[in-house]
Structures are given as C-alpha cells and as structure tokens.
Motif scaffolding. Structure first.
Motif, PDB file in Angstrom:
ATOM      1  N   CYS A 399      98.617  34.573  38.554  1.00 54.89           N
ATOM      2  CA  CYS A 399      98.645  35.175  37.221  1.00 54.89           C
ATOM      3  C   CYS A 399      97.776  34.446  36.197  1.00 54.89           C
ATOM      4  CB  CYS A 399     100.086  35.283  36.720  1.00 54.89           C
ATOM      5  SG  CYS A 399     101.074  36.443  37.698  1.00 54.89           S
ATOM      6  N   ARG A 401      95.225  36.083  35.352  1.00 55.21           N
ATOM      7  CA  ARG A 401      94.691  37.294  34.746  1.00 55.21           C
ATOM      8  C   ARG A 401      95.841  38.115  34.187  1.00 55.21           C
ATOM      9  NH1 ARG A 401      89.372  38.360  36.787  1.00 55.21           N
ATOM     10  NH2 ARG A 401      88.808  36.912  38.472  1.00 55.21           N
ATOM     11  N   ASP A 402      95.573  38.827  33.115  1.00 54.54           N
ATOM     12  CA  ASP A 402      96.583  39.647  32.457  1.00 54.54           C
ATOM     13  C   ASP A 402      96.630  41.017  33.107  1.00 54.54           C
ATOM     14  OD1 ASP A 402      98.428  40.742  30.739  1.00 54.54           O
ATOM     15  OD2 ASP A 402      96.956  41.191  29.172  1.00 54.54           O
ATOM     16  N   THR A 403      97.555  41.177  34.042  1.00 52.20           N
ATOM     17  CA  THR A 403      97.755  42.472  34.689  1.00 52.20           C
ATOM     18  C   THR A 403      99.190  42.916  34.418  1.00 52.20           C
ATOM     19  OG1 THR A 403      98.520  41.487  36.762  1.00 52.20           O
ATOM     20  CG2 THR A 403      96.139  41.826  36.505  1.00 52.20           C
ATOM     21  N   GLU A 443      90.864  38.044  29.356  1.00 49.54           N
ATOM     22  CA  GLU A 443      90.557  38.008  30.785  1.00 49.54           C
ATOM     23  C   GLU A 443      91.267  36.859  31.479  1.00 49.54           C
ATOM     24  OE1 GLU A 443      88.976  40.028  32.623  1.00 49.54           O
ATOM     25  OE2 GLU A 443      87.992  41.377  31.211  1.00 49.54           O
ATOM     26  N   HIS A 444      91.548  35.808  30.740  1.00 50.41           N
ATOM     27  CA  HIS A 444      92.239  34.648  31.300  1.00 50.41           C
ATOM     28  C   HIS A 444      92.999  33.955  30.166  1.00 50.41           C
ATOM     29  CE1 HIS A 444      89.235  31.999  29.486  1.00 50.41           C
ATOM     30  NE2 HIS A 444      88.300  32.793  29.988  1.00 50.41           N
ATOM     31  N   SER A 447      91.052  32.971  26.734  1.00 51.13           N
ATOM     32  CA  SER A 447      90.149  33.903  26.075  1.00 51.13           C
ATOM     33  C   SER A 447      90.197  33.804  24.558  1.00 51.13           C
ATOM     34  CB  SER A 447      90.476  35.338  26.505  1.00 51.13           C
ATOM     35  OG  SER A 447      90.206  35.521  27.881  1.00 51.13           O
ATOM     36  N   ASP A 539      90.011  30.802  40.804  1.00 44.25           N
ATOM     37  CA  ASP A 539      90.306  31.164  39.420  1.00 44.25           C
ATOM     38  C   ASP A 539      90.196  29.952  38.497  1.00 44.25           C
ATOM     39  OD1 ASP A 539      90.658  33.794  39.933  1.00 44.25           O
ATOM     40  OD2 ASP A 539      92.862  33.735  39.948  1.00 44.25           O
ATOM     41  N   TYR A 568      84.675  36.059  34.850  1.00 38.72           N
ATOM     42  CA  TYR A 568      85.179  36.290  33.501  1.00 38.72           C
ATOM     43  C   TYR A 568      83.980  36.641  32.628  1.00 38.72           C
ATOM     44  CZ  TYR A 568      89.273  34.099  35.422  1.00 38.72           C
ATOM     45  OH  TYR A 568      90.348  33.802  36.203  1.00 38.72           O
TER      46      TYR A 568
END
Length: 585
Positions: A399, A401-403, A443-444, A447, A539, A568
């Motif tokens: 996680c 990344r924002d999903t 994106e991470h 950001s 990542d 990114y």
C-alpha cells in the motif's frame, strides 16, 4: 460468527433506554437473562457459591431491571440477597433511596434537619436482637420483612458482642457484616468480591471458623434508640460497636458531603465500600418502618469501576503496517467519570476468540491511564449471522499507492509520517490528511511534497494562512536528517538503531549486507533480512528516487545509486511560490 444485529435507541441522560426490539424479542431476551440470574442466585443462596463477580452481577441486574421496565413489568429488587427465609424481623429493613448526583443530593437534604454521613459498607445486611443484655438472634435481611436465621453462625463471629451493657440490653440493631480489610482504598482496589465472600460464609451449611474471624460488623441503625445521633454513637461504641462512631460524620451542606465522599473513595478504610449513606436524626418510630420507605436515609454510590455496554457495531481499522485492529462501537456508558462509546479489542485473532458482535453485552473496566478495556463478553444475543468481510491485511511493503483496497493503510502512512517522531508536520491531523488525499491525486505517500501553495489554498477547508504555513512545513522536511526520513518511509528499524544512522548516507544502506545490518542494536538475522527487502523493494526505490529529485537532502547523490524507471509520474516541483500544482483537481 456474529449474533443478529440488535439496534438500540440510546438516550445518554439515562445511559441507554429501551432496545428497539419487538415485544417478542424483548420477552425472549428478558426471560433468558432472568433465568440466568436465577441460576446464579440459587448457587449463591443455597451453596454460598458466587459464579459471577458482585460488580458484574449488579450491572446485569440493572440491565434486567431496565428491560423489565421497557416491558411494562413492575419493579423488583434485582440485587442478589440472602434468601427470604422464615424469621420475621422485629423491625423492617427499609433500604435506601439512591441519589444520582449533587443536585439530587442537595434536593434530598432540604428540610431534613441534622444530618450524618457514613461509608456505605459493602457486605450483607443483618438484624441483631439483644434481650436482657445477651445476644439472642441474628436474621439476614431477606426481603426486609423476613430473613434467614443466622444466629448459630453469628455467635462464631468475634466482632459481634455476645453481651451488651444496659442501654442496649433490650434492643434491635441493624447493620452490615463485612469482610475486614487492612488499608483498603476503594478507588484503587475496587470491590474485591467482598460481598459474595461474606454471603458465602453466612450461607454455607458447615461453619468455617477461619472466615468468621475475618468478618466485621458495622451498625448503621438503632431503631427507637436515642434521638441524638451523637448519643447513639457513644453508647454503641461503649458496647463494642466502635466502627459506627469512628466512621460517622455530621454534615450541614452538600459541599461537606462531596468532600467526605471523595475522601473515603481515596483514603485507606477497614472495609470495602460502594458509596456513602446520608441519614437524618429525625427518624420515625420503628413500627412505621417498611421496605422501600426509608425517606430519612439515602445513598450516593460511587461510579462503577465495571460497566456493561451493548455492542452497536464492529469497526476495522488498518494501520500503516497493514495490521488490522478491531474496535467495538458501544452504546454510551459512564465508567468512572468517563463517557465511553468505543473500546479497542486489539487484533482480528482476539476478536475471533471473543466471538463478539452487535447486540452482545460486554463488561468494561478502566486500564492504566484510564483507557477503557474489554474484560469479557457478559451476555450474548440469541441470533447469529455471518461476520461482515474483513479488510485486507497488508504488510510493511504494501500500500505505497492509493487504491480502493489500500485507502485505509495509505492514509495511516500519511498520518504516521506527519507525527513528531517522523517528519513533524504540525498543523495537519488525520482529518487534514484525509482532505488532502480526497482533493489531490497522491501517487505515493510523499506526493504532498510537490504541492504548491496555490494547490494547498484550493484544498477545501484550508485558509490561505493555513496553506502557507503547511507549505512552509512541507518545505522544511527537505532538510531533515536521514533517521527522520527512515521513520517516515516506515523502515522496520528499532529506535536505537535508527539513531545510530545519523552519519550514514542512504547509498551506504543500500550496499549493506546482512552482517552489516546485524551490527546495529536490536537487529537480528530476521530483522536484517526484512530491512534489506524493504530498502530494495521496487516501490521504495522509486519513492527514494522521486524524493531525491525533489531535493530531499537525506537522499542526495542517489541518482547514480538507483536504477530503473520512475513509475511515479508527477512533475518535480521546486520549493517556490510558482511551483505547479501536482495533480490537483
């Protein structure tokens, strides 16, 4: 498995009113709880065995009384007491009115004349009868009119005088048989299940001399005794009932009562208490005494140290490392002086072991620092349904990344990196991070470093002043040392080991092997391999590359140390007022 969801209508003034059940459901739950309490009572009355703590019994009895009121049933005394028996009291036990707060106390004290305060000793009530100066009979309280004959056992209690002088030669006394304690502090030690211990000793068929030596007696009423309380106290003390004189205080206003109540809650006492009793010197003749009609006496109990609450909902909270914590949302209850609406029960594993869900009743107490703690599931709802799905449990390397799946863990990462021990981004709490995440495309987890003052000003709820201050705080993080950024990244490194890296550069860490990592304090073989996996994770490597291009000094000269492309895609922004917003919408 959860139970069927039982919704409650909550009125905090009454600390939860009637459950929103059908009449049939209400009858079913009330009947089940009444049957269970009856089983506890039989064991308690007939074998002298306590299968449940006094405190939990009291709370569940209060719950049963509430449900019965909701069902329109007449009130009953739910507090477990020794059996009714067949010995008639020469003077009825009246019981005491319960006062809720200082306002109720002040109203009750009005026009009562001379008043005295005593600790409300937590034991079992008894009538003592003296004839011709000799102890003749002891009767348990029972229903206030009749009780059980305890004379044989009472003769074995050294605290009960077998002979009394002339003023008490032909008298009836009412009091409390209690478990003697040495320096008991009620606010610290709680009830100690003392009442059950005393009741068990008095109701067992076979006398136990050891326990009787540990029992004391507090006389709290001398029906038809001298009018003046001070005279009563001196005569009782002369006959051997010294505790009554030692622990009775005259009062003239509510302030004095409050002071005594607080003092006795927190100072050493020779007995367990559950509040205080306020009594007037103006007492009617004993022939007029009736159960439930003692208008000249009232009790103000201490806030319970154990409370029972209904579970409204089970909540799952994902932390920055992916671990899921389980929190129970509760009907509001007062525990001590705290209003409790939720309790953290820890891991998913413990939640499954407890098997607790909406509609269940749980017992709560306060742990260290006054934090609510779940002690046990006190009562389970009838129906069961399948559990709601759990969120995905991630790990330290998940996680970034924002999903949709990662939203909670991603937000937890943001909140963590802003903490004082990490990047110390003051002025931005969980709601602020959430607002930034909802407004801008992250994106991470870093950001935000590319957000311009203009982008921050466009964030709903952010004033121009707040936006400028946050941009300044964001910009300051570029000059923070490597140990701070290591914490912000979430590197699984012990605190002492992190501090030892103040003079180390990130490229050096990337080149370390397992042996070099294990030289750090608190790092063993397993931790060393985890650290190597973390630093070389794709990542993490791409984030560090991005931070390097953002001018973060802790990662300077990383361009030659990092290979691969940057997934990114944000445009690097220089820390100036003219910076372009990163993904603002």
């Amino acid at each position: 498995m959860w139970k069927c969801v039982l919704l409650w209508l909550v009125s905090f003034a009454a600390l939860a009113e009637c459950p929103a059940w059908s009449a049939g459901q209400l009858r079913q739950e009330t009947g089940r709880l009444a049957q269970k309490i009856a089983l506890w009572d039989r064991a308690y009355h007939q074998q002298g065995e306590s299968q449940i703590s006094d405190a939990l019994y009291d709370r569940l009895s209060e719950r049963l009384a509430r449900w019965r009121r909701c069902a329109g049933e007449p009130p009953r005394d739910e507090r477990r007491l020794p059996g009714r028996g067949n010995r008639e009291h020469p003077v009825a036990h009246t019981g005491v009115a319960k006062l809720r707060d200082v306002m109720a106390l002040t109203a009750w004290m009005r026009d009562k004349g001379a008043l005295w305060v005593q600790p409300k000793v937590d034991g079992v009530a008894v009538t003592l009868v003296y004839r011709g100066g000799r102890f003749e009979q002891a009767i348990s309280r029972g229903d206030g009119l009749q009780g059980e004959d305890w004379t044989e056992k009472a003769r074995l209690i050294p605290a009960i005088p077998q002979h009394v002088p002339a003023p008490l030669a032909d008298s009836v006394l009412q009091g409390e048989i209690f478990l003697k304690r040495d320096g008991h502090i009620q606010g610290r030690d709680g009830g100690m299940n003392a009442r059950a211990t005393v009741a068990g000793a008095m109701m067992r068929k076979k006398p136990q001399s050891d326990i009787y030596r540990r029992l004391g007696l507090f006389i709290w009423a001398w029906p038809d005794g001298p009018v003046r309380m001070q005279e009563q106290l001196e005569i009782l003390a002369g006959a051997g009932f010294t505790l009554t004189r030692d622990w009775s205080e005259p009062v003239s206003d509510a302030t004095q009562v409050v002071r005594l109540r607080d003092r006795w809650l927190n100072q050493p006492l020779p007995f367990v208490t559950d509040g205080i009793v306020i009594r007037s010197e103006r007492v009617p003749p004993s022939a007029a005494w009736r159960p439930g009609q003692g208008s000249w006496i009232a009790a103000w109990k201490y806030p319970p140290q154990l409370q029972v609450a209904s579970v409204k909902k089970v909540l799952f909270q994902t932390g920055r490392t992916g671990r899921v914590a389980v929190v129970l949302a509760l009907e509001p209850v007062m525990l001590g002086d705290k209003r409790v609406t939720r309790v953290n029960i820890g891991s998913v594993k413990r939640w499954r072991q407890l098997d607790v869900g909406p509609g269940d009743l749980i017992s709560l107490s306060l742990a260290g620092l006054g934090i609510p703690r779940l002690d046990e599931v006190a009562w389970r709802a009838v129906c069961q349904t399948d559990a709601s799905p759990l969120p995905n449990e991630g790990g330290t390397l998940d996680c970034f990344r924002d999903t949709a799946v990662c939203r909670e863990q991603f937000l937890a990462r943001l909140i963590w990196l802003g903490q004082r021990q990490a990047l110390d981004i003051t002025g931005l709490g969980p709601s602020g991070w959430r607002q930034l995440l909802q407004t801008h495309r992250f994106e991470h987890p870093f950001s935000w470093l590319a957000l311009s003052p203009q982008a921050l000003r466009l964030t709903p709820g952010f004033s121009p002043q707040r936006a400028a201050a946050l941009w300044h705080r964001f910009n300051l993080t570029r000059r923070m040392p490597l140990p701070r950024w290591i914490k912000a990244l979430g590197l699984p490194l012990p605190e002492q080991a992190s501090l030892s890296l103040a003079e180390v550069r990130w490229p050096q860490l990337m080149s370390w092997n397992e042996l070099e990592w294990r030289r750090l304090p608190g790092v063993g073989a397993v931790r060393a391999r985890a650290l190597m996996d973390f630093i070389h994770h794709p990542d993490v490597m791409m984030i560090v590359d991005w931070l390097t291009r953002q001018g973060v000094e802790a990662f300077a000269d990383m361009s030659k140390a990092v290979n691969g492309t940057n997934d990114y895609s944000e445009t690097p922004a220089t820390p100036t007022e003219s910076a372009v917003p990163a993904g603002g919408r």
